[in-house]
Design a protein around this motif. Structure first.
Motif, PDB file in Angstrom:
ATOM      1  N   ARG A  33       0.863  -1.195   0.000  1.00 34.14           N
ATOM      2  CA  ARG A  33       0.000   0.000   0.000  1.00 34.14           C
ATOM      3  C   ARG A  33       0.894   1.238   0.000  1.00 34.14           C
ATOM      4  N   TYR A  34       0.452   2.268  -0.665  1.00 35.80           N
ATOM      5  CA  TYR A  34       1.148   3.562  -0.631  1.00 35.80           C
ATOM      6  C   TYR A  34       0.750   4.306   0.647  1.00 35.80           C
ATOM      7  N   LEU A  35       1.742   4.753   1.388  1.00 38.55           N
ATOM      8  CA  LEU A  35       1.479   5.577   2.565  1.00 38.55           C
ATOM      9  C   LEU A  35       1.228   7.010   2.096  1.00 38.55           C
ATOM     10  N   ILE A  36       0.008   7.503   2.308  1.00 39.67           N
ATOM     11  CA  ILE A  36      -0.367   8.830   1.786  1.00 39.67           C
ATOM     12  C   ILE A  36      -0.291   9.871   2.902  1.00 39.67           C
ATOM     13  N   SER A  37       0.422  10.944   2.608  1.00 43.02           N
ATOM     14  CA  SER A  37       0.533  12.052   3.558  1.00 43.02           C
ATOM     15  C   SER A  37       0.025  13.327   2.897  1.00 43.02           C
ATOM     16  N   ASP A  38       0.126  14.439   3.632  1.00 38.90           N
ATOM     17  CA  ASP A  38      -0.331  15.718   3.070  1.00 38.90           C
ATOM     18  C   ASP A  38       0.566  16.205   1.932  1.00 38.90           C
ATOM     19  N   ALA A  39       1.731  15.554   1.754  1.00 38.42           N
ATOM     20  CA  ALA A  39       2.627  15.952   0.653  1.00 38.42           C
ATOM     21  C   ALA A  39       2.016  15.624  -0.711  1.00 38.42           C
ATOM     22  N   TYR A  40       0.961  14.793  -0.714  1.00 40.65           N
ATOM     23  CA  TYR A  40       0.345  14.418  -1.985  1.00 40.65           C
ATOM     24  C   TYR A  40      -0.751  15.402  -2.374  1.00 40.65           C
ATOM     25  N   GLY A  41      -0.314  16.613  -2.702  1.00 38.58           N
ATOM     26  CA  GLY A  41      -1.217  17.563  -3.339  1.00 38.58           C
ATOM     27  C   GLY A  41      -1.528  17.058  -4.734  1.00 38.58           C
ATOM     28  N   GLU A  42      -2.296  17.833  -5.500  1.00 33.11           N
ATOM     29  CA  GLU A  42      -2.817  17.282  -6.752  1.00 33.11           C
ATOM     30  C   GLU A  42      -1.734  16.777  -7.703  1.00 33.11           C
ATOM     31  N   ARG A  43      -0.631  17.539  -7.838  1.00 33.50           N
ATOM     32  CA  ARG A  43       0.386  17.121  -8.821  1.00 33.50           C
ATOM     33  C   ARG A  43       1.103  15.854  -8.380  1.00 33.50           C
ATOM     34  N   ALA A  44       1.498  15.811  -7.103  1.00 29.29           N
ATOM     35  CA  ALA A  44       2.190  14.616  -6.601  1.00 29.29           C
ATOM     36  C   ALA A  44       1.262  13.406  -6.628  1.00 29.29           C
ATOM     37  N   TYR A  45      -0.007  13.655  -6.349  1.00 31.95           N
ATOM     38  CA  TYR A  45      -0.996  12.574  -6.344  1.00 31.95           C
ATOM     39  C   TYR A  45      -1.191  12.021  -7.757  1.00 31.95           C
ATOM     40  N   ALA A  46      -1.304  12.940  -8.720  1.00 31.84           N
ATOM     41  CA  ALA A  46      -1.462  12.522 -10.116  1.00 31.84           C
ATOM     42  C   ALA A  46      -0.255  11.701 -10.562  1.00 31.84           C
ATOM     43  N   ARG A  47       0.940  12.140 -10.149  1.00 31.78           N
ATOM     44  CA  ARG A  47       2.166  11.429 -10.517  1.00 31.78           C
ATOM     45  C   ARG A  47       2.163  10.020  -9.903  1.00 31.78           C
ATOM     46  N   LEU A  48       1.776   9.937  -8.647  1.00 36.90           N
ATOM     47  CA  LEU A  48       1.724   8.623  -7.984  1.00 36.90           C
ATOM     48  C   LEU A  48       0.784   7.680  -8.737  1.00 36.90           C
ATOM     49  N   LEU A  49      -0.404   8.175  -9.072  1.00 35.60           N
ATOM     50  CA  LEU A  49      -1.378   7.303  -9.741  1.00 35.60           C
ATOM     51  C   LEU A  49      -0.879   6.883 -11.115  1.00 35.60           C
ATOM     52  N   GLU A  50      -0.239   7.805 -11.812  1.00 35.03           N
ATOM     53  CA  GLU A  50       0.256   7.501 -13.159  1.00 35.03           C
ATOM     54  C   GLU A  50       1.390   6.477 -13.090  1.00 35.03           C
ATOM     55  N   GLN A  51       2.272   6.625 -12.086  1.00 34.96           N
ATOM     56  CA  GLN A  51       3.363   5.659 -11.929  1.00 34.96           C
ATOM     57  C   GLN A  51       2.826   4.292 -11.511  1.00 34.96           C
ATOM     58  N   ALA A  52       1.757   4.299 -10.718  1.00 35.88           N
ATOM     59  CA  ALA A  52       1.206   3.036 -10.231  1.00 35.88           C
ATOM     60  C   ALA A  52       0.561   2.235 -11.352  1.00 35.88           C
ATOM     61  N   GLN A  53      -0.029   2.949 -12.301  1.00 36.69           N
ATOM     62  CA  GLN A  53      -0.744   2.269 -13.389  1.00 36.69           C
ATOM     63  C   GLN A  53      -0.361   2.896 -14.717  1.00 36.69           C
ATOM     64  N   PRO A  54       0.896   2.732 -15.148  1.00 35.66           N
ATOM     65  CA  PRO A  54       1.332   3.415 -16.375  1.00 35.66           C
ATOM     66  C   PRO A  54       0.516   3.015 -17.589  1.00 35.66           C
ATOM     67  N   SER A  55      -0.010   1.785 -17.577  1.00 41.08           N
ATOM     68  CA  SER A  55      -0.784   1.337 -18.740  1.00 41.08           C
ATOM     69  C   SER A  55      -2.272   1.321 -18.425  1.00 41.08           C
ATOM     70  N   ALA A  56      -2.671   2.144 -17.441  1.00 38.22           N
ATOM     71  CA  ALA A  56      -4.053   2.095 -16.968  1.00 38.22           C
ATOM     72  C   ALA A  56      -5.062   2.287 -18.090  1.00 38.22           C
ATOM     73  N   ALA A  57      -4.748   3.175 -19.016  1.00 38.07           N
ATOM     74  CA  ALA A  57      -5.718   3.498 -20.057  1.00 38.07           C
ATOM     75  C   ALA A  57      -6.026   2.270 -20.914  1.00 38.07           C
ATOM     76  N   SER A  58      -5.048   1.364 -21.068  1.00 38.99           N
ATOM     77  CA  SER A  58      -5.292   0.209 -21.921  1.00 38.99           C
ATOM     78  C   SER A  58      -5.642  -1.035 -21.111  1.00 38.99           C
ATOM     79  N   ALA A  59      -5.524  -0.931 -19.778  1.00 39.87           N
ATOM     80  CA  ALA A  59      -5.829  -2.102 -18.963  1.00 39.87           C
ATOM     81  C   ALA A  59      -7.327  -2.354 -18.947  1.00 39.87           C
ATOM     82  N   HIS A  60      -7.710  -3.585 -18.607  1.00 35.52           N
ATOM     83  CA  HIS A  60      -9.139  -3.854 -18.491  1.00 35.52           C
ATOM     84  C   HIS A  60      -9.400  -4.907 -17.462  1.00 35.52           C
TER      85      HIS A  60
END
Ligand SMILES: [Zn+2]
Length: 266
Positions: A239-266
């Motif tokens: 699990r990712y430990l989420i703190s207040d450092a995950y404002g929108e940009r850092a949060y978006a980066r985390l999600l994108e790194q977690a699922q780089p192929s998310a758009a094509s996954a099913h």
């Protein structure tokens, strides 16, 4: 249906399906970020507190960028091969420790954004420690349909320290008490099925995984900065430990790194 727990653990650790219900074709290796929160508040009182406004901006981000927050149990079923696929861009929200800010700060947002949440609770604090939720609140959260209450051991010991401190027999006894005792107490007080565990401090090893399997847990979670997939041990899922450092940009980066192929996954 039920096979021996020891065999089950061995099979799970080998990363293979534990039952004969395997699909004919291998399912895609979807990886899902599981987010771990602790406390919520107007200000960042400590490293485990996220501002309620930061949490809301994260929920808004999920809903406006095509993410689906799924119940943790749904992910566990998928990882165990009981479910063929998950929605694209699936994300899981969990909260550890049963802090009362879950009721005061988080609950209104969960109900507004309608996202399923799993709470990992250690029962010794409930209706006892001044910072903790009460059993009545936990019952109300569960009754809302958006909160699933699962185990975080009985009183949140540091198993690394306890293993050094205790004899092997006493340590094994502690494990059984903490793992089984927490399940039984939660089931007794809340009535739901408790089969998921979050390891206190994220501490886990082979002996702990075996003890969790023996106590009847089907999945357990640690803290590690990658998305959960069938490649992970079911009793040490990241699990990712989420703190207040995950404002929108850092949060978006985390999600994108977690699922780089998310758009094509099913
Ligand atoms: Zn904890």
């Amino acid at each position: 249906m039920r096979i021996s727990r020891r065999l089950c653990l061995a099979a799970m650790l080998a990363g293979v399906l534990a039952s004969g219900a395997a699909p004919a074709q291998p399912a895609p290796q979807t990886a899902v970020p599981v987010l771990a929160y602790h406390r919520f508040g107007a200000t960042v009182a400590d490293s485990m507190t996220i501002r309620t406004s930061t949490f809301e901006s994260q929920l808004r981000y999920l809903s406006t960028h095509g993410y689906t927050v799924i119940p943790l149990r749904q992910l566990v079923d998928y990882l165990a091969g009981k479910q063929a696929a998950l929605p694209p861009r699936a994300v899981v929200i969990t909260v550890d420790d049963g802090h009362r800010s879950v009721w005061d700060e988080m609950r209104p947002l969960v109900l507004r954004y309608r996202v399923p949440v799993t709470l990992f609770i250690y029962p010794s604090a409930i209706s006892n420690a001044p910072y903790a939720l009460t059993w009545q609140q936990l019952q109300a959260l569960q009754a809302s349909g958006w909160f699933d209450i699962q185990s975080h051991t009985l009183w949140h010991p540091n198993f690394k320290q306890e293993r050094r401190r205790l004899t092997p027999a006493a340590y094994r006894q502690l494990l059984r008490q903490q793992l089984l005792g927490s399940r039984q107490r939660l089931q007794q007080m809340l009535g739901g099925e408790v089969a998921l565990l979050a390891w206190p401090y994220g501490i886990v090893d082979d002996e702990l995984m075996q003890a969790a399997a023996d106590a009847g847990y089907s999945a357990a979670f640690t803290l590690a900065a990658h998305a959960a997939s069938r490649a992970d041990a079911p009793l040490a899922l990241p699990r990712y430990l989420i703190s207040d450092a995950y404002g929108e940009r850092a949060y978006a980066r985390l999600l994108e790194q977690a699922q780089p192929s998310a758009a094509s996954a099913h």
